[in-house]
Design a protein around this motif. Structure first.
Motif, PDB file in Angstrom:
ATOM      1  N   GLY A   1     -12.368   2.561   0.572  1.00 47.89           N
ATOM      2  CA  GLY A   1     -11.602   3.187   1.562  1.00 47.89           C
ATOM      3  C   GLY A   1     -10.197   2.389   1.344  1.00 47.89           C
ATOM      4  N   HIS A   2      -9.242   3.086   1.639  1.00 50.62           N
ATOM      5  CA  HIS A   2      -7.773   2.497   1.269  1.00 50.62           C
ATOM      6  C   HIS A   2      -7.608   1.056   1.997  1.00 50.62           C
ATOM      7  CE1 HIS A   2      -3.685   1.991   1.279  1.00 50.62           C
ATOM      8  NE2 HIS A   2      -3.538   2.677   0.026  1.00 50.62           N
ATOM      9  N   GLU A   3      -7.953   1.172   3.369  1.00 49.88           N
ATOM     10  CA  GLU A   3      -7.842   0.116   4.214  1.00 49.88           C
ATOM     11  C   GLU A   3      -8.446  -0.832   3.938  1.00 49.88           C
ATOM     12  OE1 GLU A   3     -10.920   2.156   6.126  1.00 49.88           O
ATOM     13  OE2 GLU A   3      -9.372   2.792   5.104  1.00 49.88           O
ATOM     14  N   ASN A   4      -9.635  -1.096   3.057  1.00 52.90           N
ATOM     15  CA  ASN A   4     -10.447  -2.102   2.741  1.00 52.90           C
ATOM     16  C   ASN A   4     -10.089  -2.773   1.435  1.00 52.90           C
ATOM     17  OD1 ASN A   4     -11.929  -1.726   5.157  1.00 52.90           O
ATOM     18  ND2 ASN A   4     -13.002  -0.071   4.110  1.00 52.90           N
ATOM     19  N   VAL A   5      -8.912  -2.483   0.808  1.00 57.06           N
ATOM     20  CA  VAL A   5      -8.476  -3.224  -0.307  1.00 57.06           C
ATOM     21  C   VAL A   5      -6.949  -3.490  -0.115  1.00 57.06           C
ATOM     22  CG1 VAL A   5      -8.099  -3.086  -2.844  1.00 57.06           C
ATOM     23  CG2 VAL A   5     -10.041  -2.005  -1.876  1.00 57.06           C
ATOM     24  N   VAL A   6      -6.520  -4.708   0.029  1.00 56.28           N
ATOM     25  CA  VAL A   6      -5.363  -5.027   0.536  1.00 56.28           C
ATOM     26  C   VAL A   6      -4.655  -5.904  -0.633  1.00 56.28           C
ATOM     27  CG1 VAL A   6      -4.171  -6.391   2.253  1.00 56.28           C
ATOM     28  CG2 VAL A   6      -5.793  -5.160   2.855  1.00 56.28           C
ATOM     29  N   LEU A   7      -3.427  -5.524  -1.193  1.00 56.02           N
ATOM     30  CA  LEU A   7      -2.801  -6.414  -2.098  1.00 56.02           C
ATOM     31  C   LEU A   7      -2.387  -7.550  -1.548  1.00 56.02           C
ATOM     32  CD1 LEU A   7      -0.468  -3.706  -3.793  1.00 56.02           C
ATOM     33  CD2 LEU A   7      -2.890  -4.712  -4.680  1.00 56.02           C
ATOM     34  N   ASN A   8      -2.236  -8.535  -2.339  1.00 56.97           N
ATOM     35  CA  ASN A   8      -1.601 -10.087  -1.786  1.00 56.97           C
ATOM     36  C   ASN A   8      -0.157  -9.959  -2.073  1.00 56.97           C
ATOM     37  OD1 ASN A   8      -1.238 -12.583  -1.073  1.00 56.97           O
ATOM     38  ND2 ASN A   8      -2.498 -13.574  -2.790  1.00 56.97           N
ATOM     39  N   ASP A   9       0.710  -9.373  -1.270  1.00 58.44           N
ATOM     40  CA  ASP A   9       2.090  -9.248  -1.691  1.00 58.44           C
ATOM     41  C   ASP A   9       2.804  -9.760  -0.363  1.00 58.44           C
ATOM     42  OD1 ASP A   9       1.452  -7.071  -0.121  1.00 58.44           O
ATOM     43  OD2 ASP A   9       2.561  -5.609  -1.495  1.00 58.44           O
ATOM     44  N   LYS A  10       2.235 -10.286   0.357  1.00 54.21           N
ATOM     45  CA  LYS A  10       2.850 -10.732   1.800  1.00 54.21           C
ATOM     46  C   LYS A  10       3.114 -12.160   1.777  1.00 54.21           C
ATOM     47  CE  LYS A  10       0.751  -6.695   4.234  1.00 54.21           C
ATOM     48  NZ  LYS A  10       0.121  -6.321   3.010  1.00 54.21           N
TER      49      LYS A  10
END
Length: 607
Positions: free
Chosen positions: A70-79
């Motif tokens: 699911g798209h929301e369950n893989v988050v890039l560490n770019d913040k």
């Protein structure tokens, strides 16, 4: 300074019980009142890519993983990277960073909801050759937190969506939990169901029950050895296959779990559970634990007047511990810790920049309930009133041989004294009091130096002398705690440093490195360490031409031929990384502060 309210358990799996909400708020406010740096600063680099992975391949891999989870369950560490604090900690990096904040970072975070999804992540990692780094809740603060050893790895955060208490068996006094179940959550569930059991928790209650046991953490009741009191694991291997250890390997009737899975640890054949503790041989997705039946208890404190009493105290402890007369895993602490567990900053006690002098410690301790002393022993006895009285009589008699020793019960000290916190922890009630250590310095972080010594005065004194000398050399206050478990003691030193200061970071790293080397030269090794010092510690266990490491590497290469699962964890490197510059030895950690030289990968990180 009023900060945003910490999350409660009703709001988040990682939150605090409502009974502790006000205490958590006060603790957070105190800590933030000492901050001198902003919550975050602009990042110098974008997503840190996995080694030998182009941005194009990485984007393709992330898209594939999002399709599976699911798209929301893989988050890039770019913040922006935010260190937060204990109840609102990051899963992107080490909140207590020793090297640069942006150095030990992941490229992305994946949130599986089931063992099946963990298997899918592992198979994905093998397909793309991307390293993954599983965490339970990431609260092993002082040992590296959520940071992956290989920058650019994908952190697999098991806690957020896998946080169920799967089973509580009142007849068997056992439970089965997923990685996201904290000590707080397990305690509250047992209280809600009015079951006559205790849990055993470490000093802070927000950590993962499963994660702490897999890392061989300890607590303080008679069941304080957490891994020794587990029973049965469900594990995803590095090739994606599923394994159940112990009696769980025997299929239950009609597809049910085997009824003896949480009753007997070894089952038949080699006992494999141990190779999945402090290793990178598999991902533990479920774990069974034995619970302690509630019982009568009495906590107490003993003080000893002189620094030189140390060996006599340890000698008095040994026969009591070996005979089982000390009911729990007690602690022996230096009186300096009586100052910092008040939650007051070092500047309250001493205004100088150097380590707080011994005469100042004595003067300030004289104003506290412990009085002018040098060592403080915290213990708890269990059973009915008559047996507790008998135990305490024996213990008081043994320690009375040390001239000037004094005995205290909780009602002998004020309600806010640390003894009351120990009484709760030692009766299975998770608390937050240990957070107060971090008020000692602004922007405080800490490292644990954790060697094992025999319960023998001569041995303990050798390690203590090394600590005293090297803490003085590097300019840090010494805060030792000895946790006694029969024939051995965990000598745990808490090195508190200001993480906004590169100078303090370098000195803390140099102190840690020299402590490890000198203790090992005397025959004392660490039981657990920060991920940046894992290579050094692993190499101290070098008997017979590093036979143990060669054995571990053989297992690693057999189970994880592609080297995707937590490479470098606890000094175990797969063939893909081994001997290619990834090991951190010598003064490489100190040199990395301000220099971004941890990893040898050639892929540019500013993309």
């Amino acid at each position: 300074m009023k900060t945003q309210a910490p999350p409660t358990l009703s709001e988040s799996y990682s939150g605090v019980p409502s009974r502790l909400a006000a205490i958590a708020q006060e603790a957070k406010d105190r800590l933030y009142s000492h901050k001198t740096v902003p919550e975050s600063v602009p990042r110098q680099h974008n997503v840190r890519l996995p080694p030998d992975t182009s941005r194009e391949t990485f984007d393709e891999a992330v898209a594939s993983l999002r399709q599976a989870l699911g798209h929301e369950n893989v988050v890039l560490n770019d913040k922006p990277l935010v260190d937060g604090w204990y109840l609102e900690h990051p899963n992107t990096h080490d909140a207590f960073h020793v090297v640069d904040q942006e150095e030990l970072v992941c490229s992305a975070i994946a949130y599986p909801a089931s063992t099946t999804e963990v298997q899918a992540i592992v198979k994905w990692a093998n397909n793309y050759g991307i390293p993954i780094y599983p965490i339970s809740m990431g609260r092993n603060v002082g040992y590296g937190g959520s940071a992956p050893r290989v920058p650019g790895s994908v952190v697999v955060d098991l806690g957020k969506r896998m946080n169920k208490i799967l089973k509580t068996d009142a007849d068997n006094a056992s439970c089965v939990v997923e990685p996201g179940v904290s000590y707080f959550a397990l305690y509250e569930e047992i209280q809600r169901r009015k079951l006559p059991f205790w849990i055993d928790c470490p000093d802070l209650g927000g950590g993962s029950v499963l994660g702490n046991a897999v890392d061989r953490g300890v607590g303080y009741t008679p069941m304080g050895d957490h891994f020794a009191n587990h029973c049965g694991m469900e594990i995803v291997l590095p090739n994606g296959e599923l394994l159940r250890t112990g009696m769980g390997a025997l299929p239950g009737k009609n597809g049910a779990d085997n009824p003896t899975w949480q009753s007997f640890q070894p089952a038949y054949g080699p006992y494999s559970d141990g190779i999945f503790s402090q290793s990178n041989f598999g991902i533990v997705c479920q774990m069974g634990f034995w619970l302690m039946h509630e019982t009568g208890h009495q906590s107490y404190m003993l003080t000893f007047p002189r620094d030189e009493d140390f060996t006599d105290i340890v000698e008095a402890i040994r026969p009591l511990a070996q005979k089982g007369l000390l009911g729990n895993i007690p602690q022996l602490r230096h009186v300096a810790q009586e100052l910092n567990v008040t939650g007051l900053p070092k500047s309250h006690w001493y205004s100088g920049p150097d380590p707080i002098p011994r005469d100042v410690i004595r003067k300030q301790a004289a104003q506290l309930p412990c009085g002018d002393c040098s060592w403080v022993f915290y213990g708890t006895q269990y059973g009915d009133a008559a047996s507790i009285k008998t135990q305490l009589d024996i213990i008081k008699s043994a320690f009375s041989k040390i001239k000037g020793s004094k005995f205290y019960l909780p009602n002998d000290v004020p309600p806010d004294h640390y003894l009351h916190s120990r009484a709760l922890v030692c009766s299975g009630v998770p608390v937050l009091r240990e957070l107060d250590w971090l008020n000692w310095k602004p922007n405080a972080a800490h490292l644990f130096f954790s060697p094992i010594t025999p319960t023998r005065g001569e041995d303990a004194q050798i390690v203590h002398n090394i600590n005293v000398r090297l803490h003085k050399k590097y300019g840090f206050d010494l805060f030792p705690t000895l946790c006694v478990a029969g024939r051995e003691m965990h000598y745990i030193t808490n090195i508190i440093y200001d993480r906004s200061s590169d100078d303090e970071k370098r000195r803390a790293a140099a102190l840690m490195r020299e402590l490890i080397a000198e203790a090992a030269s005397e025959g004392y090794g660490e039981y657990r360490t920060h991920l940046l010092f894992a290579d050094q510690v692993a190499r101290t266990y070098s008997w017979n031409n590093n036979a143990l490491m060669r054995f571990n590497e053989t297992i690693k290469d057999a189970l994880d031929p592609n080297g995707i699962l937590a490479p470098g964890r606890n000094g175990i490197w797969p063939k893909k990384y081994r001997g290619k510059g990834w090991e951190l030895l010598g003064d490489s950690v100190e040199k990395a502060v301000g220099g971004r030289t941890i990893s040898p990968d050639k892929v540019p990180s500013k993309l």
